[in-house]
Design a protein around this motif. Structure first.
Motif, mmCIF file in Angstrom:
data_model
loop_
_atom_site.group_PDB
_atom_site.id
_atom_site.type_symbol
_atom_site.label_atom_id
_atom_site.label_comp_id
_atom_site.label_asym_id
_atom_site.label_seq_id
_atom_site.Cartn_x
_atom_site.Cartn_y
_atom_site.Cartn_z
ATOM 1 N N SER A 4 0.477 -1.240 -0.220
ATOM 2 C CA SER A 4 0.360 -0.169 -0.085
ATOM 3 C C SER A 4 0.406 1.213 -0.380
ATOM 4 O O SER A 4 2.057 0.968 0.845
ATOM 5 C CB SER A 4 -1.206 -0.115 1.631
ATOM 6 O OG SER A 4 -0.358 -0.053 2.561
ATOM 7 N N THR A 5 0.318 2.225 -0.925
ATOM 8 C CA THR A 5 1.181 3.727 -1.246
ATOM 9 C C THR A 5 0.577 4.441 -1.142
ATOM 10 O O THR A 5 -0.464 4.640 -1.370
ATOM 11 C CB THR A 5 2.321 3.093 -2.882
ATOM 12 O OG1 THR A 5 2.108 2.317 -2.313
ATOM 13 C CG2 THR A 5 3.216 4.690 -2.952
ATOM 14 N N VAL A 43 -3.271 4.028 -2.168
ATOM 15 C CA VAL A 43 -3.876 3.390 -2.509
ATOM 16 C C VAL A 43 -3.594 2.084 -2.752
ATOM 17 O O VAL A 43 -2.136 1.800 -1.792
ATOM 18 C CB VAL A 43 -3.616 3.491 -4.279
ATOM 19 C CG1 VAL A 43 -3.899 4.416 -4.683
ATOM 20 C CG2 VAL A 43 -2.394 3.104 -4.348
ATOM 21 N N GLY A 64 -1.481 -1.162 -3.502
ATOM 22 C CA GLY A 64 -0.143 -1.279 -4.238
ATOM 23 C C GLY A 64 0.290 -0.958 -4.584
ATOM 24 O O GLY A 64 0.355 -0.494 -2.858
ATOM 25 N N ASP A 65 1.692 -1.211 -5.755
ATOM 26 C CA ASP A 65 2.491 -0.396 -5.064
ATOM 27 C C ASP A 65 2.853 1.049 -5.722
ATOM 28 O O ASP A 65 1.887 1.591 -6.699
ATOM 29 C CB ASP A 65 3.954 -1.205 -5.976
ATOM 30 C CG ASP A 65 3.497 -2.070 -7.389
ATOM 31 O OD1 ASP A 65 2.561 -0.845 -7.874
ATOM 32 O OD2 ASP A 65 4.191 -2.577 -7.785
ATOM 33 N N ASP A 106 4.119 1.881 -9.006
ATOM 34 C CA ASP A 106 2.839 1.475 -10.051
ATOM 35 C C ASP A 106 1.294 2.019 -10.322
ATOM 36 O O ASP A 106 1.108 2.986 -10.911
ATOM 37 C CB ASP A 106 3.655 0.270 -10.999
ATOM 38 C CG ASP A 106 4.777 0.763 -11.131
ATOM 39 O OD1 ASP A 106 5.069 1.325 -11.685
ATOM 40 O OD2 ASP A 106 5.570 -0.645 -11.543
ATOM 41 N N GLU A 107 1.317 1.614 -9.361
ATOM 42 C CA GLU A 107 -0.479 1.510 -9.208
ATOM 43 C C GLU A 107 -0.979 2.861 -8.339
ATOM 44 O O GLU A 107 -1.932 3.484 -8.395
ATOM 45 C CB GLU A 107 -0.918 0.821 -7.552
ATOM 46 C CG GLU A 107 -0.463 -0.758 -8.222
ATOM 47 C CD GLU A 107 -2.409 -1.112 -9.511
ATOM 48 O OE1 GLU A 107 -3.129 -1.170 -9.188
ATOM 49 O OE2 GLU A 107 -1.728 -1.200 -11.181
ATOM 50 N N LYS A 136 -1.334 4.765 -11.650
ATOM 51 C CA LYS A 136 -1.699 4.362 -12.225
ATOM 52 C C LYS A 136 -3.066 4.985 -11.945
ATOM 53 O O LYS A 136 -4.076 5.211 -13.303
ATOM 54 C CB LYS A 136 -1.420 2.619 -12.595
ATOM 55 C CG LYS A 136 -3.286 2.382 -13.384
ATOM 56 C CD LYS A 136 -2.971 0.987 -13.476
ATOM 57 C CE LYS A 136 -4.406 -0.371 -14.575
ATOM 58 N NZ LYS A 136 -4.139 -1.119 -14.362
ATOM 59 N N LYS A 137 -3.378 4.707 -11.025
ATOM 60 C CA LYS A 137 -4.756 5.392 -10.348
ATOM 61 C C LYS A 137 -5.162 6.584 -9.520
ATOM 62 O O LYS A 137 -6.398 6.799 -9.601
ATOM 63 C CB LYS A 137 -5.052 4.081 -8.814
ATOM 64 C CG LYS A 137 -5.241 2.440 -10.076
ATOM 65 C CD LYS A 137 -6.085 1.663 -8.365
ATOM 66 C CE LYS A 137 -5.852 0.464 -8.935
ATOM 67 N NZ LYS A 137 -6.222 -0.628 -7.691
ATOM 68 N N SER A 176 5.222 3.665 1.935
ATOM 69 C CA SER A 176 4.531 2.015 1.303
ATOM 70 C C SER A 176 5.032 1.415 2.524
ATOM 71 O O SER A 176 6.162 1.313 3.110
ATOM 72 C CB SER A 176 5.640 1.934 0.015
ATOM 73 O OG SER A 176 5.598 0.338 0.088
ATOM 74 N N ASP A 205 -1.325 -5.211 2.698
ATOM 75 C CA ASP A 205 -2.409 -4.858 1.564
ATOM 76 C C ASP A 205 -4.391 -4.840 3.201
ATOM 77 O O ASP A 205 -4.446 -5.489 1.457
ATOM 78 C CB ASP A 205 -2.290 -5.030 0.424
ATOM 79 C CG ASP A 205 -2.707 -6.693 0.447
ATOM 80 O OD1 ASP A 205 -2.168 -7.069 1.910
ATOM 81 O OD2 ASP A 205 -2.740 -7.796 -0.703
#
Length: 346
Positions: free
Chosen positions: A32-33, A48, A50-51, A53-54, A57-58, A73, A77
């Motif tokens: 989670s990040t 979010v 996720g890492d 990249d997530e 992306k989101k 981070s 999760d």
């Protein structure tokens, strides 16, 4: 273990922070990040499951404006609400943290006294959830509050009363919620500083011309010219990081004591870690001769995690450290509880 990075300087912070945290995903975290920046007195934050990249992306994190920011981070999760940063009620202050909450009964009661004061002042906690069991601070209705949200809300609670500045509020919050942690904060009300209250968990600083970087591991620091110095921020102190370097607040952190490892102990931890990783893939929880355990006696804290990170950094610099993510159990959790952890090997 959680990983943290921060930047303050003359460049756009968000892309730098994302790269710094991405580099540290080699060591741990990534499940989670979250990120926070400040621009012209306006706070921006996103998180979010996720890492990195997530997160990119989101959310619009990659385009967040501002030349100051922090990113975080964690290796869990379960709830997006538990992702960092947590923000104050007015949204101005963002806090990220790394560590374990000390289960000492006296410290628990001190934390709960702060929670009671905030509840009586009608402060709300958006991330509070009902859990079967937790060491998090708890509300009167039985819901548990993530540590970093409790700290973020308490800092602004203090600032709205008689605490004169954020460094003092950070030290007092670290004392009231004393644990095996490091807390990092930025605020739109103090946009020229990153505040770091380090009790025992690792936090490094790199200072260059007109910009400063902080990170859990030196792995995150970009390769740039004109670096003035790299060092570990002192334990049991609140550091005030600006674009020109850092100073320490005269306001002490109280509640316990931290004893550093000697040179001989540090050398032995590196030796034990190297030998362990040569035998089989190993999580951080089992390295360094088994020193990676939560601190439970506040007057006898040791910087266990810092010692392991320092050992991993030395092995990483040799170019032989490899990693993979696995599900495992932890010695201080029920055997049926599975968590994701980074495993290291040579």
């Amino acid at each position: 273990m959680c990983n943290i990075a921060g930047y303050i300087g003359k460049k756009n912070a968000a892309p730098i922070l994302l790269e710094m945290l991405k580099a540290q995903e080699t060591f741990d975290g990534g499940l989670s990040t979250g990120i926070a920046t400040i621009d012209n007195g306006i706070p921006y934050h996103a998180k979010v499951l996720g890492d990195v990249d997530e997160l990119i992306k989101k959310t619009d994190a990659a385009n967040f404006p501002g030349t100051i920011g922090i990113i975080h981070s964690r290796p869990d999760d379960n709830y997006v609400e538990f992702a960092h940063p947590a923000v104050s009620e007015n949204g101005a202050t963002a806090v990220v943290a790394n560590g374990n909450i000390c289960r000492d009964e006296t410290l628990f009661n001190i934390r709960q006294s702060a929670m009671k004061m905030m509840e009586e002042s009608a402060i709300t906690f958006e991330s509070a959830v009902f859990l079967e069991k937790s060491s998090y601070p708890v509300l009167s209705d039985g819901r548990f509050v993530p540590y970093n949200e409790a700290v973020a809300k308490y800092i602004e609670y203090l600032r709205q009363r008689d605490v004169s500045n954020y460094a003092e509020a950070m030290s007092e919050a670290a004392s009231k919620f004393f644990s095996d942690v490091v807390n990092v904060m930025i605020s739109a009300n103090s946009p020229d500083s990153i505040y770091v209250s380090r009790i025992s968990r690792p936090m490094n600083i790199m200072v260059a011309d007109g910009e400063s970087y902080i990170s859990t591991s030196q792995l995150a620091f970009p390769k740039i010219e004109n670096v003035k110095y790299i060092k570990t921020l002192p334990h049991m102190k609140t550091s005030i990081v600006t674009k020109d370097g850092c100073t320490q607040s005269p306001c002490p952190i109280t509640g316990g004591n931290v004893t550093e490892f000697s040179d001989e102990e540090t050398a032995q931890i590196l030796k034990d870690t190297r030998e362990t990783l040569l035998k089989a893939p190993t999580s951080m929880d089992s390295m360094g001769g088994g020193i990676f355990v939560p601190n439970t006696q506040p007057d006898k804290f040791r910087p266990n995690v810092k010692a392991i990170y320092d050992a991993l950094w030395e092995i990483y610099k040799e170019g032989v450290l490899k990693t993979e993510i696995r599900e495992t159990t932890l010695p201080w959790l029920p055997e049926t509880t599975k968590v994701k952890r980074t495993f290291f090997y040579i």
